[in-house]
Structure formats: structure tokens, C-alpha cells
Design an enzyme around this catalytic site. Sequence first.
Site, mmCIF file in Angstrom:
data_model
loop_
_atom_site.group_PDB
_atom_site.id
_atom_site.type_symbol
_atom_site.label_atom_id
_atom_site.label_comp_id
_atom_site.label_asym_id
_atom_site.label_seq_id
_atom_site.Cartn_x
_atom_site.Cartn_y
_atom_site.Cartn_z
ATOM 1 C CG HIS A 158 -1.731 -1.227 1.386
ATOM 2 N ND1 HIS A 158 -2.986 -1.433 0.877
ATOM 3 C CD2 HIS A 158 -1.398 -2.387 2.026
ATOM 4 C CE1 HIS A 158 -3.408 -2.652 1.191
ATOM 5 N NE2 HIS A 158 -2.448 -3.252 1.886
ATOM 6 C CB SER A 279 13.686 22.742 -14.892
ATOM 7 O OG SER A 279 13.008 23.981 -14.982
#
Length: 468
Positions: A158, A279
Site C-alpha cells: 500500500h 528544467s
Amino acid sequence: MKKLWGGRFSETADESLDNFWNSIAFDNRLARQDIRGSMAHAAMLAKQGIIPQADADAIRAGLEGILKDVEDGSIEFALTDEDIHMNVERILHERIGASAAGKLHTARSRNDQVATDMHLFVRDEACKETIALLHGLQTALREKAAEYANVIMPGYTHLQRAQPVLFGHHLLVYVWMLQRDIGRLMDCYKRANLSPLGAGAIAGTTFPIDREATAQELGFSGIYPNSMDAVSDRDFVIETLFCNALIAGHLSRFCEEVILWMSNEFGFVGLSDKYCTGSSMMPQKKNADLAELVRGKTGRVYGALFAMLTVLKGVPLTYNKDFQEDKEGLFDSVDTVQKSVFHLTGMVKGMVVKPDVTRKAASAGFLNATDVADYLAKRSVPFREAHEVTGKLVAYCLKNGKELDQLTLEELRGFHASFENDVYADMDLDNVVNRRNSAGGTALPQVQKQLEQAGAALSETAAWLAAH
Ligand code: ARG
């Protein structure tokens, strides 16, 4: 321009329609397969006395010349010539003359011809080539697994920290996943390895052809027993698309993990600059672009599968032009998966694991709670009660900002009288890992055994590749 099949036609389609239904722009990719198929067909026709040997020889020489020009890229296919089959035939006509070239299409239809080309492509360039590339990725993953075999990291369920595992154990999951993909492709190879050639347009032919001979010449294991099935089957394309879809899904899961691991939040691994980008605005960024792109490309690979399932679903027997829609999706799916596997192999080779970070992450968050419950259960406390007691201990730790192994024996005994000093050994991180020595478990001897098993699986694939 007059078509090779234009005998009964007095009008021709205008250019824009021609551009819409012609497939040469993409099926030129089948040139090699188409020429190989024609060579086998022509040789068989001569052997069966259907066409003169001299014509078959001229056809073969002409096709060899075309193949050579295809290989060195000097051939020019005409957009007006519909598809690869018509292009090759027209060029052959131009080169050796209509009297010999015109005999090539005896006892053959484009329906069995295109099916033959597609079978050869799926078998050799889709299945076999993808298996070879997956084998390369598995090799890289296994090597990384061996390199970091005893590095402890948190295992998750999970996406919550569950139990500590070895990094090698985690990476080997992908080796086994890809091994199943290879098995599926080998199976797909088997079914694609059947010759449709000689089925004619639908019902076979009045000529005394030898289908077994052309099948053997093209390396097929046998022939389709039913000529109608031979020209209307596209299951082998869909199977390939499915295999690719599952591979893409597997690659995507791996990429997702790598992206998480490389984030500052995890910090488990570093990737080589070669597989990342920055970036344009934020100077600090290093993004796992390749992994993101491969994850994203899953969309088009799944799309190709669904497109072809839909194309096939309502098509009556036998060949219908709808089938021309099988090509672009298949080529794109094969290219996308193969390039993804190839580049990920390089990325994995350059991946660096940070053992101190993964170990620290595995040391916090009660990953030894199961071991505390097991400790009590081994001392005759029913497991359900042991689970409850340990759960309460975790709640107590959360309230007091402690880990289980930071509790004093007194504190522990306050929750259950069975705790003794030896519980600390059971809570120790290395012990937590290495006591999980059940078959397939995370203890180092088990992971080492798995590495050997994975090595054996890789050798088996290598042997298959050598034999096919
Ligand atoms: N370009 C066609 C295809 O890809 C070739 C077969 C055409 N056969 C026919 N009868 N029109 O399916």
C-alpha cells in the site's frame, strides 16, 4: 495511373482518395519479408512445373536486385502503387519485363501474401527481437541485484513501509516479470510460425502448388490447415500487441518506482545524468525523464491493442480491407517497446543505490512490528493476541516518539509478561531480514539462490535465441 488489377476498371480514384487508402507509406517496412515470400513462391512454382525455370530464375535475380536496393536505401516506392506488394511487383516488371514478372503472381493473392509478410515480421522482428532486448534488460537488472544484494531497504505494501527487504530481492522481481513476458512472446512466436502462403485469395488454388515447400523455405513450422482461416486470422497480431502491452505495463511500474526512488522524498537511488534532463527555469532540477517517458508511452502501446481488437471484432470471413489497419499500430507498438527496453537497459546499468539512505528508511516506521508479534506467538501467545499487543505497543511508541527497539524491557513487559531480553535481537534490522529464510524470502541466502535461478533462466533464453 493504371493499376496492376485494373482490367475491369474504367475510372480511377482521385489522388486524395489514393493517399487515403494506400498503405505504401507504412507497409514499405515489409519489403524484406515480401521479397523473401515472393522468392520462395517463385521457386516453388518452377519446381512444381507451374512456370518455366528460366522465368523463376529471372524473377529471383530481379528480386535479389530489389532487395539489395532496399538494403542500401536506394529504392523509391511509388505512392500511387498502393502497397508494398504492388510496388515490388511493378519494379520487378520494370526490371525483368512483363513476360517473366507477370508470372510471379500465379496461384497467389495479396491476401495470402500480406498474411505471410505479417507472420514473418511478427515472428522475427517483433517476437524474437523483443525477446533479445528483454534478455539484455534482465541481465542488467540481475547484475544490479547482485551488486546490491545485501543492501537493506524498506519493502512496501500500500506504499506504506511494511517489512525490510534486500534491494537485490526487490530488483529480481522485475527479472521474473520480464521472464514471464519472454515466455509469452515465445508462445506467440510458436503460433505466428505457421505459413498462410498458398491459401490464395480465400479457397486455395487450382494449380498443383506445394505449400509445405514454401513453408519450409520460409522457416515456418507448418501450414494453416484451412485456407480461409489463413487469410482471415489476425490473432497473431493481437497476441503480439497484448504481449507488448503487458511489457509496457511492467516497464511502467518499474519506471514509477525509479522516479519515486530518485525523488528527494526517497533518495534511494541516483541516475546517470545521461538519462535525465533539467528544467528550463529551475536550475536545481534533475528529472528522471526517460523513466517518465517510458511510463507515458504505455498509453500508445495499450491503445494499439484496443484499436486492433476493435478492428477485428465485426469483420466477416475472410480478408477485408479493414485488416490494413493492423500495421501502423503494430509497428508503433513494436518500436515503442523495443526502444523503451533498450534505453532502460542503459539507465539500469548506470543506476547507483544509496545503502545508508535505504537502511535508515528501513530503520524507522516499525518495520519490525511483525517480528515482535512473532516473538510472542513463538512463546505460546495466540497470534491474534500477539498482534493486538504489538499494535498497542506501536500506538504507545507513536505517542512517545519512539521506535519499538527503543522501548525498555520494563515498558515492553507492561504490555505482556512474556517479553525477555532476547526480544531485542528479534527486533534488530539485520536479523529481521536474515531470519526470513523461507524459500523465496528476503534473507541473503535466499536472494543468492534466486540470483542463481535467474541466471539459469537467462541461459535458457540465450539458448532459445541461438536456436531460433
Ligand atoms: N495493403 C493490403 C493490406 O495491408 C494488402 C492486401 C490487399 N488485398 C486486397 N485484396 N485488397 O491488407
